[in-house]
Design a protein around this motif. Sequence first.
Motif, PDB file in Angstrom:
ATOM      1  N   VAL A  83      22.960  51.442  35.509  1.00  0.00           N
ATOM      2  CA  VAL A  83      24.172  50.713  35.103  1.00  0.00           C
ATOM      3  C   VAL A  83      25.418  51.588  35.151  1.00  0.00           C
ATOM      4  N   PRO A  84      25.431  52.777  34.518  1.00  0.00           N
ATOM      5  CA  PRO A  84      26.637  53.615  34.625  1.00  0.00           C
ATOM      6  C   PRO A  84      26.998  53.967  36.065  1.00  0.00           C
ATOM      7  N   GLU A  85      25.990  54.206  36.904  1.00  0.00           N
ATOM      8  CA  GLU A  85      26.271  54.554  38.298  1.00  0.00           C
ATOM      9  C   GLU A  85      26.933  53.393  39.034  1.00  0.00           C
ATOM     10  N   VAL A  86      26.397  52.196  38.839  1.00  0.00           N
ATOM     11  CA  VAL A  86      26.918  51.018  39.544  1.00  0.00           C
ATOM     12  C   VAL A  86      28.317  50.652  39.062  1.00  0.00           C
ATOM     13  N   LEU A  87      28.555  50.780  37.757  1.00  0.00           N
ATOM     14  CA  LEU A  87      29.819  50.307  37.196  1.00  0.00           C
ATOM     15  C   LEU A  87      30.949  51.319  37.283  1.00  0.00           C
ATOM     16  N   GLN A  88      30.624  52.575  37.491  1.00  0.00           N
ATOM     17  CA  GLN A  88      31.642  53.620  37.422  1.00  0.00           C
ATOM     18  C   GLN A  88      32.797  53.391  38.391  1.00  0.00           C
ATOM     19  N   ASP A  89      32.476  53.050  39.644  1.00  0.00           N
ATOM     20  CA  ASP A  89      33.539  52.853  40.634  1.00  0.00           C
ATOM     21  C   ASP A  89      34.458  51.701  40.262  1.00  0.00           C
ATOM     22  N   PHE A  90      33.877  50.610  39.754  1.00  0.00           N
ATOM     23  CA  PHE A  90      34.718  49.470  39.376  1.00  0.00           C
ATOM     24  C   PHE A  90      35.670  49.850  38.247  1.00  0.00           C
ATOM     25  N   PHE A  91      35.145  50.492  37.221  1.00  0.00           N
ATOM     26  CA  PHE A  91      35.997  50.866  36.092  1.00  0.00           C
ATOM     27  C   PHE A  91      37.094  51.835  36.533  1.00  0.00           C
ATOM     28  N   ASN A  92      36.773  52.738  37.449  1.00  0.00           N
ATOM     29  CA  ASN A  92      37.787  53.660  37.954  1.00  0.00           C
ATOM     30  C   ASN A  92      38.866  52.911  38.731  1.00  0.00           C
ATOM     31  N   GLN A  93      38.446  51.951  39.558  1.00  0.00           N
ATOM     32  CA  GLN A  93      39.408  51.159  40.335  1.00  0.00           C
ATOM     33  C   GLN A  93      40.368  50.403  39.417  1.00  0.00           C
ATOM     34  N   GLN A  94      39.864  49.927  38.304  1.00  0.00           N
ATOM     35  CA  GLN A  94      40.662  49.131  37.376  1.00  0.00           C
ATOM     36  C   GLN A  94      41.387  49.983  36.335  1.00  0.00           C
ATOM     37  N   PHE A 144      29.717  36.174  30.545  1.00  0.00           N
ATOM     38  CA  PHE A 144      28.593  36.842  31.202  1.00  0.00           C
ATOM     39  C   PHE A 144      28.886  37.040  32.680  1.00  0.00           C
ATOM     40  N   SER A 145      28.595  38.236  33.145  1.00  0.00           N
ATOM     41  CA  SER A 145      28.770  38.531  34.568  1.00  0.00           C
ATOM     42  C   SER A 145      27.638  37.899  35.370  1.00  0.00           C
ATOM     43  N   GLU A 146      27.780  37.949  36.671  1.00  0.00           N
ATOM     44  CA  GLU A 146      26.659  37.623  37.533  1.00  0.00           C
ATOM     45  C   GLU A 146      25.601  38.720  37.368  1.00  0.00           C
ATOM     46  N   PRO A 147      24.336  38.432  37.672  1.00  0.00           N
ATOM     47  CA  PRO A 147      23.286  39.433  37.454  1.00  0.00           C
ATOM     48  C   PRO A 147      23.466  40.687  38.313  1.00  0.00           C
ATOM     49  N   LEU A 148      23.248  41.837  37.684  1.00  0.00           N
ATOM     50  CA  LEU A 148      23.177  43.079  38.442  1.00  0.00           C
ATOM     51  C   LEU A 148      21.887  43.105  39.252  1.00  0.00           C
ATOM     52  N   LEU A 149      20.802  42.689  38.609  1.00  0.00           N
ATOM     53  CA  LEU A 149      19.495  42.600  39.260  1.00  0.00           C
ATOM     54  C   LEU A 149      18.600  41.738  38.391  1.00  0.00           C
ATOM     55  N   LEU A 159      40.163  38.107  32.234  1.00  0.00           N
ATOM     56  CA  LEU A 159      40.949  38.310  33.446  1.00  0.00           C
ATOM     57  C   LEU A 159      40.258  39.262  34.424  1.00  0.00           C
ATOM     58  N   GLN A 160      39.395  40.143  33.923  1.00  0.00           N
ATOM     59  CA  GLN A 160      38.714  41.113  34.790  1.00  0.00           C
ATOM     60  C   GLN A 160      37.387  40.593  35.338  1.00  0.00           C
ATOM     61  N   LEU A 161      36.893  39.456  34.834  1.00  0.00           N
ATOM     62  CA  LEU A 161      35.540  39.015  35.160  1.00  0.00           C
ATOM     63  C   LEU A 161      35.371  38.660  36.641  1.00  0.00           C
ATOM     64  N   ALA A 162      36.332  37.961  37.234  1.00  0.00           N
ATOM     65  CA  ALA A 162      36.209  37.558  38.639  1.00  0.00           C
ATOM     66  C   ALA A 162      36.123  38.774  39.555  1.00  0.00           C
ATOM     67  N   ALA A 163      36.965  39.760  39.310  1.00  0.00           N
ATOM     68  CA  ALA A 163      36.940  40.981  40.129  1.00  0.00           C
ATOM     69  C   ALA A 163      35.632  41.736  39.919  1.00  0.00           C
ATOM     70  N   PHE A 164      35.138  41.731  38.704  1.00  0.00           N
ATOM     71  CA  PHE A 164      33.879  42.410  38.402  1.00  0.00           C
ATOM     72  C   PHE A 164      32.718  41.749  39.135  1.00  0.00           C
ATOM     73  N   ASN A 165      32.677  40.429  39.124  1.00  0.00           N
ATOM     74  CA  ASN A 165      31.612  39.708  39.823  1.00  0.00           C
ATOM     75  C   ASN A 165      31.670  39.947  41.334  1.00  0.00           C
ATOM     76  N   GLN A 166      32.864  39.976  41.893  1.00  0.00           N
ATOM     77  CA  GLN A 166      33.014  40.262  43.314  1.00  0.00           C
ATOM     78  C   GLN A 166      32.494  41.655  43.641  1.00  0.00           C
ATOM     79  N   TYR A 167      32.801  42.598  42.787  1.00  0.00           N
ATOM     80  CA  TYR A 167      32.320  43.971  42.968  1.00  0.00           C
ATOM     81  C   TYR A 167      30.792  44.018  42.941  1.00  0.00           C
ATOM     82  N   LEU A 168      30.173  43.299  42.010  1.00  0.00           N
ATOM     83  CA  LEU A 168      28.712  43.281  41.926  1.00  0.00           C
ATOM     84  C   LEU A 168      28.096  42.694  43.195  1.00  0.00           C
ATOM     85  N   ARG A 169      28.689  41.617  43.716  1.00  0.00           N
ATOM     86  CA  ARG A 169      28.167  41.012  44.944  1.00  0.00           C
ATOM     87  C   ARG A 169      28.221  42.004  46.106  1.00  0.00           C
ATOM     88  N   GLU A 170      29.299  42.757  46.192  1.00  0.00           N
ATOM     89  CA  GLU A 170      29.428  43.759  47.253  1.00  0.00           C
ATOM     90  C   GLU A 170      28.374  44.846  47.105  1.00  0.00           C
TER      91      GLU A 170
END
Length: 254
Positions: free
Chosen positions: A56-67, A108-113, A225-236
């Motif tokens: 989880v920290p590895e996957v989310l780190q880039d998104f949090f940095n971008q934001q 709730f976000s979209e599933p990570l896995l 406000l951040q949820l849509a961008a977060f979900n898009q990031y997870l899909r990528e």
Amino acid sequence: MKLWKVCVLVLLSGLGASTAVQAAPKATELKFVLYYPQVPPYMYQDENTEKVVGLVPEVLQDFFNQQNIRVQYVADNRTRAEHRLYRGEVDAILLAKEWTQYPEQLLFSEPLLEHQDYLFARQPMAAQGQLADWVKGKAICTRQYYIYEALTPFFNSNEAARVDSPSELTQLNMLLNGRCDYAFMNEHVANWLLHHHFPDKQLYRSANGFSPVGLTVAFHPRWKLQLAAFNQYLREQQQQGTIAQWLKFYVTKS
């Protein structure tokens, strides 16, 4: 120097300072719960560095940095953390919607896995069969406070005995010590424990998994406000195979 030149210099220096401030806005802080007992390979604290690591920290780190979001990890147990999220004392936790008491109060976000629970045993299990065939008359090691939809009917009818433990590590220890006939566990957590704590032990799991769950991030509503961008990031990340790679890395990491 003439007075008009002095005024121009002062004005330009003021504009430069203002521009510098705008270019480096203060990072927003997000309090993310680190469960105790911890749940590797998803998220846990490294024993040597004390750094929070895992899938989880590895996957989310880039998104949090971008934001421009600075993450602060806050240790707490599963039940208390959920109620702190309702009150807004923390911002996010790793949590499936079906596990929450008041899902309508959270985002709730979209599933990570996805993961499934499996029965683990000391002896090989039949390749064919129903859950009822395996668990009737048996003792099953479970996590304290966890709700197991697949097993609840058998516990309620006393057809199977529930033996609670405070962590997944304790579940497997109890199984190996003969305290129960089966351990009912998340496949990814069990794989991590077997690789890191019981490399010389042989355990067997059921041919089928039960109760598939999408593992999501639950946010306090103020993060809408951040949820849509977060979900898009997870899909990528899923499309690129990044999440699967990090899962494999942390399960097998020495």
